[in-house]
Design a protein around this motif. Structure first.
Motif, PDB file in Angstrom:
ATOM      1  N   ALA A  50       0.830  -1.203   0.000  1.00  0.00           N
ATOM      2  CA  ALA A  50       0.000   0.000   0.000  1.00  0.00           C
ATOM      3  C   ALA A  50       0.867   1.257   0.000  1.00  0.00           C
ATOM      4  CB  ALA A  50      -0.936  -0.004   1.206  1.00  0.00           C
ATOM      5  N   TRP A  51       1.923   1.258   0.802  1.00  0.00           N
ATOM      6  CA  TRP A  51       2.817   2.417   0.855  1.00  0.00           C
ATOM      7  C   TRP A  51       3.496   2.643  -0.493  1.00  0.00           C
ATOM      8  CZ3 TRP A  51       8.448   2.250   1.455  1.00  0.00           C
ATOM      9  CH2 TRP A  51       9.002   3.521   1.587  1.00  0.00           C
ATOM     10  N   LEU A  52       3.982   1.569  -1.124  1.00  0.00           N
ATOM     11  CA  LEU A  52       4.618   1.708  -2.427  1.00  0.00           C
ATOM     12  C   LEU A  52       3.637   2.225  -3.477  1.00  0.00           C
ATOM     13  CD1 LEU A  52       6.893  -1.443  -2.524  1.00  0.00           C
ATOM     14  CD2 LEU A  52       7.615   0.943  -2.368  1.00  0.00           C
ATOM     15  N   TRP A  53       2.407   1.759  -3.427  1.00  0.00           N
ATOM     16  CA  TRP A  53       1.399   2.238  -4.360  1.00  0.00           C
ATOM     17  C   TRP A  53       1.149   3.736  -4.157  1.00  0.00           C
ATOM     18  CZ3 TRP A  53      -1.171   0.269  -8.492  1.00  0.00           C
ATOM     19  CH2 TRP A  53      -2.226   1.030  -8.982  1.00  0.00           C
ATOM     20  N   ILE A  54       0.978   4.137  -2.901  1.00  0.00           N
ATOM     21  CA  ILE A  54       0.721   5.551  -2.609  1.00  0.00           C
ATOM     22  C   ILE A  54       1.911   6.403  -3.036  1.00  0.00           C
ATOM     23  CG2 ILE A  54       0.424   7.212  -0.732  1.00  0.00           C
ATOM     24  CD1 ILE A  54      -1.264   5.066   0.691  1.00  0.00           C
ATOM     25  N   GLU A  55       3.116   5.949  -2.738  1.00  0.00           N
ATOM     26  CA  GLU A  55       4.323   6.705  -3.108  1.00  0.00           C
ATOM     27  C   GLU A  55       4.448   6.860  -4.614  1.00  0.00           C
ATOM     28  OE1 GLU A  55       7.233   8.056  -1.667  1.00  0.00           O
ATOM     29  OE2 GLU A  55       6.122   8.100   0.203  1.00  0.00           O
ATOM     30  N   ASN A  56       4.162   5.802  -5.365  1.00  0.00           N
ATOM     31  CA  ASN A  56       4.408   5.828  -6.806  1.00  0.00           C
ATOM     32  C   ASN A  56       3.242   6.346  -7.637  1.00  0.00           C
ATOM     33  OD1 ASN A  56       7.087   4.828  -6.764  1.00  0.00           O
ATOM     34  ND2 ASN A  56       6.275   2.805  -6.304  1.00  0.00           N
ATOM     35  N   PHE A  57       2.023   6.153  -7.171  1.00  0.00           N
ATOM     36  CA  PHE A  57       0.878   6.526  -7.986  1.00  0.00           C
ATOM     37  C   PHE A  57      -0.049   7.544  -7.345  1.00  0.00           C
ATOM     38  CE2 PHE A  57       1.927   2.128  -9.235  1.00  0.00           C
ATOM     39  CZ  PHE A  57       2.315   2.399 -10.542  1.00  0.00           C
ATOM     40  N   GLY A  58       0.063   7.740  -6.049  1.00  0.00           N
ATOM     41  CA  GLY A  58      -0.899   8.590  -5.370  1.00  0.00           C
ATOM     42  C   GLY A  58      -0.410   9.968  -5.019  1.00  0.00           C
ATOM     43  N   LEU A  59       0.728  10.061  -4.372  1.00  0.00           N
ATOM     44  CA  LEU A  59       1.185  11.331  -3.843  1.00  0.00           C
ATOM     45  C   LEU A  59       2.302  11.923  -4.687  1.00  0.00           C
ATOM     46  CD1 LEU A  59       1.415  10.518  -0.054  1.00  0.00           C
ATOM     47  CD2 LEU A  59      -0.393  11.702  -1.224  1.00  0.00           C
ATOM     48  N   ILE A  60       2.300  13.220  -4.763  1.00  0.00           N
ATOM     49  CA  ILE A  60       3.410  13.937  -5.388  1.00  0.00           C
ATOM     50  C   ILE A  60       3.887  14.949  -4.360  1.00  0.00           C
ATOM     51  CG2 ILE A  60       4.115  15.449  -7.260  1.00  0.00           C
ATOM     52  CD1 ILE A  60       1.816  14.242  -8.897  1.00  0.00           C
ATOM     53  N   PHE A  61       5.139  14.812  -3.929  1.00  0.00           N
ATOM     54  CA  PHE A  61       5.656  15.699  -2.902  1.00  0.00           C
ATOM     55  C   PHE A  61       6.205  16.964  -3.551  1.00  0.00           C
ATOM     56  CE2 PHE A  61       6.253  11.427  -1.051  1.00  0.00           C
ATOM     57  CZ  PHE A  61       5.322  11.567  -0.049  1.00  0.00           C
ATOM     58  N   ASN A  62       5.535  18.056  -3.305  1.00  0.00           N
ATOM     59  CA  ASN A  62       5.949  19.331  -3.878  1.00  0.00           C
ATOM     60  C   ASN A  62       6.500  20.283  -2.836  1.00  0.00           C
ATOM     61  OD1 ASN A  62       5.155  18.697  -6.518  1.00  0.00           O
ATOM     62  ND2 ASN A  62       3.044  19.195  -6.046  1.00  0.00           N
ATOM     63  N   LEU A  97      -7.849  -0.324   6.089  1.00  0.00           N
ATOM     64  CA  LEU A  97      -7.050   0.899   6.098  1.00  0.00           C
ATOM     65  C   LEU A  97      -6.189   1.009   4.846  1.00  0.00           C
ATOM     66  CD1 LEU A  97      -6.151   3.383   7.790  1.00  0.00           C
ATOM     67  CD2 LEU A  97      -4.356   1.929   8.718  1.00  0.00           C
ATOM     68  N   ALA A  98      -5.579  -0.093   4.439  1.00  0.00           N
ATOM     69  CA  ALA A  98      -4.731  -0.081   3.241  1.00  0.00           C
ATOM     70  C   ALA A  98      -5.560   0.204   1.991  1.00  0.00           C
ATOM     71  CB  ALA A  98      -3.985  -1.399   3.103  1.00  0.00           C
ATOM     72  N   ILE A  99      -6.675  -0.474   1.845  1.00  0.00           N
ATOM     73  CA  ILE A  99      -7.523  -0.257   0.666  1.00  0.00           C
ATOM     74  C   ILE A  99      -8.066   1.166   0.651  1.00  0.00           C
ATOM     75  CG2 ILE A  99      -9.723  -0.920  -0.405  1.00  0.00           C
ATOM     76  CD1 ILE A  99      -9.103  -3.800   0.488  1.00  0.00           C
ATOM     77  N   GLY A 100      -8.518   1.646   1.805  1.00  0.00           N
ATOM     78  CA  GLY A 100      -9.035   3.013   1.878  1.00  0.00           C
ATOM     79  C   GLY A 100      -7.969   4.055   1.586  1.00  0.00           C
ATOM     80  N   SER A 101      -6.775   3.859   2.106  1.00  0.00           N
ATOM     81  CA  SER A 101      -5.686   4.813   1.858  1.00  0.00           C
ATOM     82  C   SER A 101      -5.278   4.822   0.389  1.00  0.00           C
ATOM     83  CB  SER A 101      -4.467   4.471   2.712  1.00  0.00           C
ATOM     84  OG  SER A 101      -4.752   4.611   4.068  1.00  0.00           O
ATOM     85  N   VAL A 102      -5.144   3.643  -0.188  1.00  0.00           N
ATOM     86  CA  VAL A 102      -4.773   3.567  -1.610  1.00  0.00           C
ATOM     87  C   VAL A 102      -5.843   4.233  -2.464  1.00  0.00           C
ATOM     88  CG1 VAL A 102      -4.513   1.953  -3.536  1.00  0.00           C
ATOM     89  CG2 VAL A 102      -3.250   1.588  -1.429  1.00  0.00           C
ATOM     90  N   TYR A 103      -7.097   3.951  -2.187  1.00  0.00           N
ATOM     91  CA  TYR A 103      -8.180   4.561  -2.956  1.00  0.00           C
ATOM     92  C   TYR A 103      -8.180   6.080  -2.807  1.00  0.00           C
ATOM     93  CZ  TYR A 103     -12.840   5.751  -4.570  1.00  0.00           C
ATOM     94  OH  TYR A 103     -13.887   6.327  -5.228  1.00  0.00           O
ATOM     95  N   TYR A 104      -8.079   6.550  -1.571  1.00  0.00           N
ATOM     96  CA  TYR A 104      -8.142   7.991  -1.338  1.00  0.00           C
ATOM     97  C   TYR A 104      -6.963   8.719  -1.975  1.00  0.00           C
ATOM     98  CZ  TYR A 104      -8.252  12.489   0.973  1.00  0.00           C
ATOM     99  OH  TYR A 104      -8.264  13.825   1.210  1.00  0.00           O
TER     100      TYR A 104
END
Length: 154
Positions: free
Chosen positions: A20-32, A141-148
Motif C-alpha cells: 500500500a505504501w509503495l502504491w501511494i508513493e508511486n501513484f498517489g502522492l506527489i511531494f511538492n 485501512l490499506a484499501i481506503g488509503s490507496v483509494y483515497y
C-alpha cells in the motif's frame, strides 16, 4: 476454527502495508514541498498509520521473527526521529510543523505499544481473534488509503 499462525498474519499485514505504501508513493502522492513528508500532514500520516498496526502485531510476538517482520517500521521510525530532530532544529519552519511532528511521533509510538499491551496477557484463542481482527482493520485501512490517495487527494 483453525486460524493461521500469528507470525503469518503479522507478515501478511506488513507485506500489505509495504504494498500500500509503495502504491501511494508511486501513484498517489506527489511531494511538492521542500520538507518532503513533513511538509504536509496528509503526506506523512498514512505512512506511519499503515505500518503501526503491522508493527504492533509483529512486536507482540515477542520473538526475533517479530522484530525482523517489524524492521521496515523500525527503519521508518528511525527516519521519522531524524526528521523530527531536523524540524525542531530548523529556524525557518512553518508555524505548527513542530507540533505536528510531535503528534506524529507520539501516535507512531503509542499505537504499537497499545497493541502490544492489549496482547500481553491474552490466551492463544483470544490472541488469534485479535490478530485476525487487526488484519481486517489493516486491510480496510490499506484499501481506503490507496483509494483515497490515488483518486481523491490533490
Amino acid at each position: 476454527m483453525n486460524w493461521p499462525e500469528r507470525e503469518i498474519i503479522a507478515l501478511l499485514s506488513m507485506v500489505l502495508s509495504l504494498l500500500a505504501w509503495l502504491w501511494i508513493e508511486n501513484f498517489g502522492l506527489i511531494f511538492n514541498h521542500r520538507l518532503g513528508l513533513f511538509g504536509n500532514m496528509m503526506h506523512f500520516w498514512p505512512i506511519f498509520l499503515l505500518f503501526a498496526i503491522s508493527a504492533g502485531l509483529s512486536l507482540a510476538l515477542k520473538r526475533v521473527k517479530g522484530l525482523l517482520i517489524a524492521l521496515p517500521y523500525l527503519l521508518l521510525l528511525g527516519e521519522g526521529f531524524f526528521w523530527f530532530a531536523w524540524i525542531l532544529a530548523e529556524s525557518e519552519r512553518e508555524a505548527g510543523v513542530a507540533l505536528r511532528a510531535v503528534s506524529q511521533i507520539y501516535y507512531a509510538l503509542a499505537l504499537p505499544i497499545a497493541i502490544i499491551a492489549l496482547l500481553w496477557e491474552k490466551d492463544a484463542t483470544m490472541k488469534n481473534k485479535i490478530y485476525a481482527g487487526a488484519f481486517a482493520i489493516q486491510l480496510a485501512l490499506a484499501i481506503g488509503s490507496v483509494y483515497y490517495y490515488t483518486f481523491h487527494y490533490r
